[in-house]
Design a protein around this motif. Structure first.
Motif, PDB file in Angstrom:
ATOM      1  N   THR A   1       0.820  -1.215   0.000  1.00 35.02           N
ATOM      2  CA  THR A   1       0.000   0.000   0.000  1.00 35.02           C
ATOM      3  C   THR A   1       0.853   1.264   0.000  1.00 35.02           C
ATOM      4  N   ASN A   2       1.952   1.276   0.750  1.00 35.87           N
ATOM      5  CA  ASN A   2       2.821   2.451   0.780  1.00 35.87           C
ATOM      6  C   ASN A   2       3.451   2.702  -0.581  1.00 35.87           C
ATOM      7  N   ARG A   3       3.953   1.655  -1.179  1.00 38.55           N
ATOM      8  CA  ARG A   3       4.606   1.761  -2.483  1.00 38.55           C
ATOM      9  C   ARG A   3       3.649   2.285  -3.539  1.00 38.55           C
ATOM     10  N   THR A   4       2.436   1.750  -3.548  1.00 37.53           N
ATOM     11  CA  THR A   4       1.495   2.047  -4.617  1.00 37.53           C
ATOM     12  C   THR A   4       0.698   3.323  -4.388  1.00 37.53           C
ATOM     13  N   TRP A   5       0.040   3.445  -3.253  1.00 34.31           N
ATOM     14  CA  TRP A   5      -0.941   4.516  -3.068  1.00 34.31           C
ATOM     15  C   TRP A   5      -0.476   5.676  -2.216  1.00 34.31           C
TER      16      TRP A   5
ATOM     17  N   THR B   1       8.401   5.334  -7.770  1.00 31.89           N
ATOM     18  CA  THR B   1       8.764   5.333  -9.188  1.00 31.89           C
ATOM     19  C   THR B   1       9.802   4.253  -9.489  1.00 31.89           C
ATOM     20  N   ALA B   2      10.121   3.446  -8.481  1.00 33.62           N
ATOM     21  CA  ALA B   2      11.084   2.356  -8.680  1.00 33.62           C
ATOM     22  C   ALA B   2      10.422   1.260  -9.513  1.00 33.62           C
ATOM     23  N   HIS B   3      11.047   0.952 -10.655  1.00 36.18           N
ATOM     24  CA  HIS B   3      10.481  -0.070 -11.526  1.00 36.18           C
ATOM     25  C   HIS B   3      11.505  -1.110 -11.972  1.00 36.18           C
ATOM     26  N   ASP B   4      12.767  -0.713 -12.081  1.00 34.74           N
ATOM     27  CA  ASP B   4      13.762  -1.698 -12.489  1.00 34.74           C
ATOM     28  C   ASP B   4      14.103  -2.590 -11.291  1.00 34.74           C
ATOM     29  N   PHE B   5      14.552  -3.788 -11.574  1.00 35.03           N
ATOM     30  CA  PHE B   5      14.768  -4.823 -10.568  1.00 35.03           C
ATOM     31  C   PHE B   5      15.635  -4.345  -9.406  1.00 35.03           C
ATOM     32  N   ASN B   6      16.801  -3.770  -9.695  1.00 37.32           N
ATOM     33  CA  ASN B   6      17.735  -3.352  -8.632  1.00 37.32           C
ATOM     34  C   ASN B   6      17.149  -2.258  -7.739  1.00 37.32           C
ATOM     35  N   THR B   7      16.448  -1.317  -8.345  1.00 41.08           N
ATOM     36  CA  THR B   7      15.853  -0.232  -7.558  1.00 41.08           C
ATOM     37  C   THR B   7      14.735  -0.749  -6.659  1.00 41.08           C
ATOM     38  N   VAL B   8      13.921  -1.648  -7.183  1.00 40.98           N
ATOM     39  CA  VAL B   8      12.837  -2.232  -6.379  1.00 40.98           C
ATOM     40  C   VAL B   8      13.410  -3.061  -5.239  1.00 40.98           C
ATOM     41  N   ILE B   9      14.441  -3.857  -5.525  1.00 42.71           N
ATOM     42  CA  ILE B   9      15.077  -4.673  -4.480  1.00 42.71           C
ATOM     43  C   ILE B   9      15.670  -3.768  -3.398  1.00 42.71           C
TER      44      ILE B   9
ATOM     45  N   GLU C   1      14.654  -0.766  -2.621  1.00 41.61           N
ATOM     46  CA  GLU C   1      13.516  -0.186  -1.914  1.00 41.61           C
ATOM     47  C   GLU C   1      12.942  -1.196  -0.903  1.00 41.61           C
ATOM     48  N   ILE C   2      12.783  -2.443  -1.320  1.00 38.44           N
ATOM     49  CA  ILE C   2      12.285  -3.492  -0.418  1.00 38.44           C
ATOM     50  C   ILE C   2      13.251  -3.685   0.746  1.00 38.44           C
ATOM     51  N   PHE C   3      14.539  -3.707   0.447  1.00 42.84           N
ATOM     52  CA  PHE C   3      15.555  -3.881   1.481  1.00 42.84           C
ATOM     53  C   PHE C   3      15.483  -2.754   2.515  1.00 42.84           C
TER      54      PHE C   3
END
Length: 138
Positions: free
Chosen positions: A61-65, A70-78, A80-82
């Motif tokens: 929910t935080n990421r989306t809404w 704006t993180a979309h590429d694999f490394n940036t998303v990883i 962000e999750i980390f």
């Protein structure tokens, strides 16, 4: 009406975080109740079970809404999750200390102390999410 619209736009992020923070707290409380009251897990295991499910819900929910990542590429998303997980682990440890203090040292109700630690965790997580994890690039 225009003033209200302006305020809603100006504070949209905080309002959405409060709404989804409340829903995250509800997910946490329900998961804790299920584990502790229904499945009779001990309070510490119930806490961790509830924490996992609330973190899963919060990230999505935080990421989306809320912060519109704006993180979309694999490394940036990883990354962000980390960062999200590290921040949540840090606040969870502090939340658990608050919970442990109330339940095990003060011998008070586990449900009440779960709510108390959740309030602390939600406020801390907003600050970390806004300032570090989902920080807008200049």
């Amino acid at each position: 009406m225009e003033k209200i619209k302006l305020l809603l736009t100006q504070y949209q992020e905080a309002i959405l975080y409060i709404v989804f923070g409340g829903l995250t707290m509800l997910v946490n409380i329900i998961a804790f109740w299920l584990a502790f009251q229904v499945w009779h897990m001990n309070s510490s295991v119930s806490y961790l079970f509830a924490w996992f499910w609330s973190i899963f819900f919060a990230y999505l929910t935080n990421r989306t809404w809320v912060f519109h990542s704006t993180a979309h590429d694999f490394n940036t998303v990883i990354n962000e999750i980390f960062q999200f997980l590290v921040a949540r682990i840090a606040t969870a440890v502090i939340g658990f200390v608050i919970f442990y203090f109330g339940v095990n040292l003060l011998k008070q109700d586990a449900q009440i102390w779960n709510v108390i630690q959740n309030i602390f965790v939600i406020i801390s997580n907003f600050a970390l999410s806004k300032l570090v994890i989902f920080k807008k690039k200049a």
